[in-house]
Design a protein around this motif. Structure first.
Motif, PDB file in Angstrom:
ATOM      1  N   THR A 626      71.676  32.968  52.552  1.00  0.00           N
ATOM      2  CA  THR A 626      71.068  33.566  53.750  1.00  0.00           C
ATOM      3  C   THR A 626      72.145  34.034  54.719  1.00  0.00           C
ATOM      4  OG1 THR A 626      69.128  32.152  53.522  1.00  0.00           O
ATOM      5  CG2 THR A 626      69.529  33.125  55.693  1.00  0.00           C
ATOM      6  N   SER A 627      73.184  33.220  54.859  1.00  0.00           N
ATOM      7  CA  SER A 627      74.268  33.612  55.756  1.00  0.00           C
ATOM      8  C   SER A 627      74.968  34.857  55.252  1.00  0.00           C
ATOM      9  CB  SER A 627      75.273  32.464  55.887  1.00  0.00           C
ATOM     10  OG  SER A 627      76.333  32.830  56.735  1.00  0.00           O
ATOM     11  N   GLN A 628      75.140  34.943  53.913  1.00  0.00           N
ATOM     12  CA  GLN A 628      75.775  36.126  53.345  1.00  0.00           C
ATOM     13  C   GLN A 628      74.915  37.368  53.529  1.00  0.00           C
ATOM     14  OE1 GLN A 628      78.880  36.261  52.073  1.00  0.00           O
ATOM     15  NE2 GLN A 628      78.597  38.503  51.943  1.00  0.00           N
ATOM     16  N   ASP A 629      73.591  37.186  53.332  1.00  0.00           N
ATOM     17  CA  ASP A 629      72.674  38.324  53.551  1.00  0.00           C
ATOM     18  C   ASP A 629      72.694  38.765  55.022  1.00  0.00           C
ATOM     19  OD1 ASP A 629      71.985  38.206  50.912  1.00  0.00           O
ATOM     20  OD2 ASP A 629      70.156  37.031  51.251  1.00  0.00           O
ATOM     21  N   LEU A 630      72.758  37.794  55.914  1.00  0.00           N
ATOM     22  CA  LEU A 630      72.796  38.125  57.338  1.00  0.00           C
ATOM     23  C   LEU A 630      74.067  38.903  57.675  1.00  0.00           C
ATOM     24  CD1 LEU A 630      71.525  37.830  60.146  1.00  0.00           C
ATOM     25  CD2 LEU A 630      72.748  35.657  60.381  1.00  0.00           C
ATOM     26  N   ASP A 631      75.201  38.470  57.111  1.00  0.00           N
ATOM     27  CA  ASP A 631      76.450  39.179  57.375  1.00  0.00           C
ATOM     28  C   ASP A 631      76.421  40.597  56.816  1.00  0.00           C
ATOM     29  OD1 ASP A 631      77.419  37.003  58.679  1.00  0.00           O
ATOM     30  OD2 ASP A 631      78.502  36.198  56.937  1.00  0.00           O
ATOM     31  N   ASP A 632      75.762  40.747  55.666  1.00  0.00           N
ATOM     32  CA  ASP A 632      75.655  42.094  55.099  1.00  0.00           C
ATOM     33  C   ASP A 632      74.698  42.974  55.914  1.00  0.00           C
ATOM     34  OD1 ASP A 632      77.351  41.268  53.128  1.00  0.00           O
ATOM     35  OD2 ASP A 632      75.747  40.797  51.689  1.00  0.00           O
ATOM     36  N   PHE A 633      73.711  42.329  56.533  1.00  0.00           N
ATOM     37  CA  PHE A 633      72.674  43.081  57.266  1.00  0.00           C
ATOM     38  C   PHE A 633      73.144  43.544  58.641  1.00  0.00           C
ATOM     39  CE2 PHE A 633      69.522  42.380  60.672  1.00  0.00           C
ATOM     40  CZ  PHE A 633      68.705  43.479  60.470  1.00  0.00           C
ATOM     41  N   LEU A 634      73.873  42.714  59.346  1.00  0.00           N
ATOM     42  CA  LEU A 634      74.161  42.963  60.757  1.00  0.00           C
ATOM     43  C   LEU A 634      74.937  44.257  61.018  1.00  0.00           C
ATOM     44  CD1 LEU A 634      74.946  39.374  62.048  1.00  0.00           C
ATOM     45  CD2 LEU A 634      72.950  40.810  62.551  1.00  0.00           C
ATOM     46  N   PRO A 635      75.940  44.639  60.255  1.00  0.00           N
ATOM     47  CA  PRO A 635      76.702  45.848  60.601  1.00  0.00           C
ATOM     48  C   PRO A 635      75.836  47.110  60.691  1.00  0.00           C
ATOM     49  CG  PRO A 635      77.902  44.540  59.018  1.00  0.00           C
ATOM     50  CD  PRO A 635      76.542  43.929  59.093  1.00  0.00           C
ATOM     51  N   SER A 636      74.895  47.233  59.813  1.00  0.00           N
ATOM     52  CA  SER A 636      74.066  48.469  59.810  1.00  0.00           C
ATOM     53  C   SER A 636      72.611  48.183  60.169  1.00  0.00           C
ATOM     54  CB  SER A 636      74.140  49.115  58.423  1.00  0.00           C
ATOM     55  OG  SER A 636      73.617  48.231  57.434  1.00  0.00           O
ATOM     56  N   ALA A 637      72.372  47.061  60.828  1.00  0.00           N
ATOM     57  CA  ALA A 637      70.981  46.679  61.099  1.00  0.00           C
ATOM     58  C   ALA A 637      70.270  47.703  61.979  1.00  0.00           C
ATOM     59  CB  ALA A 637      70.955  45.303  61.760  1.00  0.00           C
ATOM     60  N   LEU A 638      70.888  48.072  63.094  1.00  0.00           N
ATOM     61  CA  LEU A 638      70.236  49.021  64.011  1.00  0.00           C
ATOM     62  C   LEU A 638      70.067  50.377  63.352  1.00  0.00           C
ATOM     63  CD1 LEU A 638      71.778  48.278  67.532  1.00  0.00           C
ATOM     64  CD2 LEU A 638      69.452  47.873  66.760  1.00  0.00           C
ATOM     65  N   MET A 639      71.072  50.831  62.618  1.00  0.00           N
ATOM     66  CA  MET A 639      70.977  52.121  61.968  1.00  0.00           C
ATOM     67  C   MET A 639      69.854  52.137  60.946  1.00  0.00           C
ATOM     68  SD  MET A 639      73.212  53.965  63.437  1.00  0.00           S
ATOM     69  CE  MET A 639      73.238  55.345  62.303  1.00  0.00           C
ATOM     70  N   ASP A 640      69.753  51.048  60.177  1.00  0.00           N
ATOM     71  CA  ASP A 640      68.685  50.983  59.172  1.00  0.00           C
ATOM     72  C   ASP A 640      67.311  50.920  59.834  1.00  0.00           C
ATOM     73  OD1 ASP A 640      70.648  51.006  57.278  1.00  0.00           O
ATOM     74  OD2 ASP A 640      70.677  48.816  57.004  1.00  0.00           O
ATOM     75  N   ALA A 641      67.254  50.153  60.940  1.00  0.00           N
ATOM     76  CA  ALA A 641      65.949  50.047  61.634  1.00  0.00           C
ATOM     77  C   ALA A 641      65.553  51.387  62.243  1.00  0.00           C
ATOM     78  CB  ALA A 641      66.026  48.973  62.710  1.00  0.00           C
ATOM     79  N   LYS A 642      66.496  52.085  62.825  1.00  0.00           N
ATOM     80  CA  LYS A 642      66.173  53.380  63.418  1.00  0.00           C
ATOM     81  C   LYS A 642      65.836  54.401  62.347  1.00  0.00           C
ATOM     82  CE  LYS A 642      68.871  52.811  67.646  1.00  0.00           C
ATOM     83  NZ  LYS A 642      70.000  53.318  68.467  1.00  0.00           N
ATOM     84  N   GLU A 643      66.410  54.188  61.135  1.00  0.00           N
ATOM     85  CA  GLU A 643      66.080  55.098  60.045  1.00  0.00           C
ATOM     86  C   GLU A 643      64.591  55.030  59.704  1.00  0.00           C
ATOM     87  OE1 GLU A 643      67.014  58.080  57.334  1.00  0.00           O
ATOM     88  OE2 GLU A 643      68.235  57.182  58.900  1.00  0.00           O
ATOM     89  N   ASN A 644      63.990  53.861  59.925  1.00  0.00           N
ATOM     90  CA  ASN A 644      62.545  53.725  59.670  1.00  0.00           C
ATOM     91  C   ASN A 644      61.716  54.612  60.593  1.00  0.00           C
ATOM     92  OD1 ASN A 644      63.116  51.774  57.728  1.00  0.00           O
ATOM     93  ND2 ASN A 644      62.975  50.090  59.229  1.00  0.00           N
TER      94      ASN A 644
END
Length: 716
Positions: A626-644
């Motif tokens: 989970t920690s690894q997934d979180l680290d992978d998610f955070l850098p592009s989280a806003l960009m991915d969310a805005k892409e939605n």
């Protein structure tokens, strides 16, 4: 001096007895008669009251004469007084003698006058005897003369008040003479004679009164008939292009109002003539040719049908021509009804009394109304343009039938409403032209609804496909509908109907026809789209609608409804974005496990924070992943969310939705972080703790090192 006199009085009394006067002194003991007399005198003097008025007046007289109190004066006082009295009496006797002499002369004069009067009386009696027959005859002649003069005056007054000359009769009744000042003067005199005949009817000789009344009635009727025919001839020759009523016609109508039947007949004749004339003129203005087929003069204005190609321009020109004609008619007739209104009302009231049969008929139908000059003016103008109103209605209905454009029908309705408001200010509310315009407005609104419903039905038949995920913008039919609605709102905003207090309710029927069906169609399309495309599509449609309705103040209520609807769609998008953050970051299993633990233990987790260590998502391996997934998610989280939400037309709204979802994700992360820290603190004091194979020297915080502050910074 009186005071000095009283002060000297005692000494005078003493002096009477003093030896210096030659009187021997009185012995101390009186003896004999002398002593008695002296004693009596002394007593009398001493007993005298000086307060007596007569004594006081005598003393004042003595004081005024300047008499000194001496012995000589006292002895001579009586003598002097008597001498003066005798002298006064002598003078009085002398004066009375002169008076007697004068009276004697007066008596002689009176006797002479009596004799003269007796002589004159005798002469007068003799003269009276001689002149008595002459005087009696003269009195008789004078009385006869006075009676004859009185009869002559009565005859002259009767002729001047109850008879008219042959020339006056000709001026009043003959059709060969004109209607001039002489006619009105004779007519006024005959009316006065007719009124004064009531005096004759009240006398003993009623036959004469009836004859004169009958003759005056015939003359009046002939005069009014002559005036009626003259007014009709003048109306026929009146310049209908410039129908200014001259002073002579106004005066004639004012007098003719005394016969309401003839007056109304003249107005009906005038209204009929003006109606035909205005109808022909309107037809000429439309087509360029008269109703008889004659071509218009080349120098005249171009026909409306030739230069007004736009239907709105065509209808507007026809309405403007009608309004201009109504204004011209009103200005021409205002001189009669407004300036002469009071006189017309008074004459009509007098005429109603002169025509009792009409008054009785009016009373049977309804109560007789007072003559209103403005109402009569508005009624006549309305009758004048009634023919124009019929032609106008036919032409506008043809325009509405020949065009299927709903916007055009609504703009025509607003244009008609504008002119209807203008005509209300110009004419009475019950004018025929206003009724025609109201019917045309209703017809235009009905045509607008029919055209709009036909358009909606056509759109519903054409729209069958569901919007693809690549294009979630407003459909083409909605953009067209909003463009049409914008034109309708501009038309409503520029019309006088938008000045009303309840503008929103006035425009609500238009929204119900031109806006709601298309929004309902978009809502039905939205239900066939998957999440989050359905919410994005709905928001895009609502944003387009909001941008169209926003500039107009009378759509505030509908804007509020759209904002409420958009808020609901935005909240659902926030939930979607929140779920996206949780599942993509891997935080969803941790929250689900915590929620299940809280429900199963009924709050026991609050007393035993280390209970989460027994949950599978919180073992070391799962927490590491989970920690690894979180680290992978955070850098592009806003960009991915805005892409939605990249297809949402409002970037500001998309950013706000994403930020709110990120805030909720941060709050959820704080919950997980708090549970992990609490679990680590609870296991710090325990030895050889082995839960799911975890050794006591491994802390959850070391496996899951991210903090809420870091998450907020990365998602900000």
């Amino acid at each position: 001096m009186a005071a000095s006199y009283f002060n000297d009085r005692p000494r005078a009394s003493i002096d009477i007895l003093s030896p210096s006067d030659g009187v021997p002194p009185t012995p101390s003991t009186p003896t004999g008669p002398r002593s008695s007399a002296l004693s009596s005198r002394i007593t009398s003097v001493l007993s005298t009251s000086y307060a007596d008025l007569e004594i006081r007046d005598a003393l004042e007289i003595l004081d005024a004469r300047g008499v000194e109190n001496t012995a000589e004066t006292r002895r001579q006082l009586r003598t002097d007084v008597q001498r003066e009295v005798i002298q006064c009496n002598g003078e009085i006797v002398k004066d009375f003698g002169a008076v007697a002499e004068q009276l004697k002369r007066i008596g002689n004069a009176i006797s002479s006058l009596n004799q003269c009067c007796a002589s004159m009386r005798a002469q007068i009696n003799a003269a009276n005897q001689d002149t008595k027959p002459v005087l009696e005859e003269s009195r008789s002649l004078l009385a006869h003369k006075t009676e004859t003069e009185k009869k002559q005056k009565i005859l002259d007054a009767f002729k001047s008040n109850f008879l008219i000359s042959e020339a006056e009769t000709t001026a009043l009744t003959s059709s060969g003479t004109g209607v001039d000042d002489e006619f009105f003067r004779v007519l006024q005199r005959v009316k006065k004679i007719h009124k004064d005949c009531q005096v004759l009817l009240g006398s003993e000789n009623q036959t004469l009164g009836l004859e004169i009344l009958d003759q005056s009635s015939k003359n009046l009727n002939s005069g009014y008939q002559k005036l009626y025919r003259w007014v009709q001839r003048e109306f026929k020759t009146l310049d209908l292009e410039n129908p200014q009523i001259s002073a002579s016609i106004r005066r004639s109508l004012r007098v003719l109002a005394e016969r309401p039947t003839l007056f109304q007949s003249c107005l009906d004749f005038f209204a009929e003539a003006r109606e035909h004339t205005l109808s022909d003129t309107f037809y000429t203005a439309l087509t360029g040719a008269t109703s008889h087929g004659e071509e218009q003069d080349a120098s005249a204005a171009k026909p409306i049908e030739l230069h007004a190609h736009d239907p709105i321009r065509y209808v507007g020109d026809m309405l403007a021509w009608t309004h201009s004609s109504a204004v011209s008619e009103r200005e021409a007739l205002e001189v009669l009804f407004i300036a002469e209104g009071e006189d017309l009302a008074a004459n009509l009231r007098a005429g109603a009394e002169a025509e009792p049969w009409n008054r009785a008929a009016a009373d049977e139908d309804e109560a007789e109304e007072e003559f209103d000059p403005r109402k009569a003016l508005n009624d006549l103008v309305g009758r004048d343009i009634a023919g124009v109103a019929r032609v106008l209605r036919q032409r506008i209905e043809q325009v509405l039938h020949s065009h299927e454009d709903a916007t055009l029908a609504y703009r025509i309705a607003n244009l008609i409403s504008f002119y209807k408001t203008t005509f209300v200010k110009l004419l009475d509310e019950h004018s025929p032209i206003l009724e025609t315009l109201s019917n045309l407005e209703d017809f235009a609104i009905r045509q607008f609804r029919i055209n709009m419903r036909d358009h909606v039905a056509a759109v519903q038949n054409e729209v069958t496909a569901t919007p693809s995920g690549d294009d979630l913008g407003p459909p083409e039919f909605l953009e067209d509908a909003l463009q049409t609605l914008k034109q309708l709102m501009k038309s409503f905003d520029s019309s006088l109907s938008s000045v009303t207090e309840d503008r929103e309710n006035a425009f609500e029927p238009v929204l119900a026809e031109a806006f709601d069906p298309f929004m309902n169609l978009c809502e039905s399309m939205c239900k066939r789209i998957e999440e989050p495309g359905n919410e994005i599509f709905a928001l895009n449609c609502l944003l387009a609608a909001r941008s169209t309705l926003g500039p107009f103040s009378f759509t505030a209520g509908r804007m509020k409804q759209i904002d409420e609807t958009m808020k609901g769609h935005a909240e659902r998008l926030v939930e979607y974005q929140h779920r996206f953050f949780l599942h993509t970051s891997g935080l969803a299993p941790l929250l689900a496990a915590i929620a299940a633990l809280d429900e199963d233990t009924s709050g026991a987790a609050a007393t035993n924070p280390a209970a989460i260590l027994s949950l599978p998502p919180f073992n070391i391996e799962s927490l590491v992943r989970t920690s690894q997934d979180l680290d992978d998610f955070l850098p592009s989280a806003l960009m991915d969310a805005k892409e939605n939400l990249n297809q949402l037309r409002s970037t500001k709204m998309a950013g706000g939705i994403t930020e709110e979802a990120a805030e909720q994700f941060c709050e959820d992360f704080e919950v997980v972080e708090g549970r992990i820290i609490a679990a680590d603190e609870a296991t710090d004091g325990a030895e050889n703790l082995d839960v799911n194979g975890q050794e006591d020297n491994i802390r959850l915080r070391n496996v899951f090192p991210r903090t809420a502050a870091e998450i907020r910074v990365l998602l900000s």
